[in-house]
Design an enzyme around this catalytic site. Sequence first.
Site, PDB file in Angstrom:
ATOM      1  N   SER A 129     -48.974  12.408 -35.079  1.00 41.11           N
ATOM      2  CA  SER A 129     -50.395  12.218 -35.352  1.00 41.11           C
ATOM      3  C   SER A 129     -50.696  10.793 -35.828  1.00 41.11           C
ATOM      4  CB  SER A 129     -50.848  13.266 -36.370  1.00 41.11           C
ATOM      5  OG  SER A 129     -52.243  13.256 -36.526  1.00 41.11           O
ATOM      6  N   ASP A 138     -48.713  -1.272 -28.306  1.00 39.01           N
ATOM      7  CA  ASP A 138     -49.591  -1.706 -27.210  1.00 39.01           C
ATOM      8  C   ASP A 138     -49.974  -3.179 -27.319  1.00 39.01           C
ATOM      9  OD1 ASP A 138     -49.464   0.812 -26.185  1.00 39.01           O
ATOM     10  OD2 ASP A 138     -51.607   1.244 -26.330  1.00 39.01           O
ATOM     11  N   LYS A 184     -48.414  14.477 -30.957  1.00 41.25           N
ATOM     12  CA  LYS A 184     -49.654  15.150 -31.363  1.00 41.25           C
ATOM     13  C   LYS A 184     -50.810  14.168 -31.196  1.00 41.25           C
ATOM     14  CE  LYS A 184     -52.114  17.486 -35.109  1.00 41.25           C
ATOM     15  NZ  LYS A 184     -53.311  16.635 -35.048  1.00 41.25           N
TER      16      LYS A 184
END
Length: 532
Positions: free
Chosen positions: A285, A296, A310
């Site tokens: 999460s 990224d 998740k």
Amino acid sequence: MRQFFLGLLAVICIATSVTGQNTSNRETRKLQMALYAIANLYVDPADEHKLVEDAIIGMLEKLDPHSNYMDPEETREMNEPLQGNFDGIGIQFNMLTDTLYVIQVIPGGPSERVGLMAGDRIIQVNDTTIAGVSMRSTDIQSRLRGRRGTDVRVKVKRSNTPELIEFNITRGRIPVYSLDAAYMADKETGYIKLNRFALTSTDEYREALEKLKKQGMKNLIVDLQGNGGGYLNIAVDLADEFLDKDKLIVYTEGNTQPRKDSKATNQGNFEEGRLVILVDESSASASEILAGAVQDWDRGVIVGRRTFGKGLVQSPIPLPDGSMIRLTVSRYYTPTGRGIQKPYENGNMENYQQDLIDRYNRGELMSADSIHFPDSMKYNTLVTGRVVYGGGGIMPDIFVPIDTVRSTVFHRRVVAAGIINRLSMNYLDRNREQMTKDYPRFERFNERFNVSDEMMEELKEMAKADSITIDEEQYAISEPIIRLQLKALIARDMYEMTEYFQVINDINDSYQEALRIINDKNAYRKALGEIN
């Protein structure tokens, strides 16, 4: 019967007038009619409250694994760790052999003010004996916790004191920390261990970061291993610490929820310097939001094993009786557009939880070559264009297999029986005064203290008493890790949790790999795709 049908007709009329005529409203009326019929016609008395709860639970189970219902008590217990405080007496404890051992007394808390000490064993709470009666930890907690300003009487057994000592403790507000450890791993590298993303996490992190900077920190390891998540906005705040202004951190989107972007501000306190994030199969999460954003934007190197997966956002829906529905309302996506949620089918929690066992059985935790992503899940990072994958957790830049060499059946049985914890506590119980004199500072303890052969023989005797067979070959394999675990637990009980991690990280392979990468400029740049 005529009265029942008149009542049923009234329910239908009210439902119709309130909700209208579409399909959803017809189903609402159907539920209302069913409940009304059961309450008025069923052969035996019906518990309407339980029927409603069971109906809610049944509906949510058909949606996804993270939409769920919590009764008022479960709601309170869930919120306490994330809100950063609760009312109680201010101790950390372990239950060993049906006895409550005080591990730490929270500085400035109610227990410290009256003189409770680490190593004390609480025998009675008010007039109830809690030692030797197989009482659940939750039952004991309910007796120790209570509203601020209320009193609780405890009787404790203290080593070298024959009589029980009685304390009257006035409960107060107790902080719950989400940051387990912060220390300098070497002269230029700081280490911060975060166990959850709670309301206080950002402040805790910033305070720790400033202390590490004053000690000469230039590079940072953030440990999210085992961190199951928490508040989405706290994950955004912490990612903001590492990313330049206006860089996208995460966006959320759902069937009825429009896309919402969360971007970095100019508030970051560590936007330069080498950064390594540690993750494993239990990082979930909010941990995945932070790791995904860092990956990224090629801001840091992710080290460890593929995260849990998740990527669903739950919205809390409070109900009038203090219960709550946590309903999945959207999915979150990393800056490249990756969805992190692993597959699930009709909310089947059993199959969903089986995933981690399946990963182990496939060999994924031991070898990165066992992990296969479809080409449709390929994405490119936003600075160097490295290939990363979506569709089921964050795949680290550098894979570190789980250690299966040092762990044996003997070791697992000793840990499961609580023998290592009991032995460390027994040792301190007998030697705390002398240990405090010999090792007033952790640095001296870490350098000079070693677990003795006598302690290891005591461990063997405790194992035999618990009907654990001593396999000498397995014992020889696991002896070094057992010695280190004992030393780490003694350090925790003498000092703080930070000192525990300073000891135990010697056998944390991901941590050791992070240190190697962060201190090798070329290896670090290669992991980020800056050089070939």
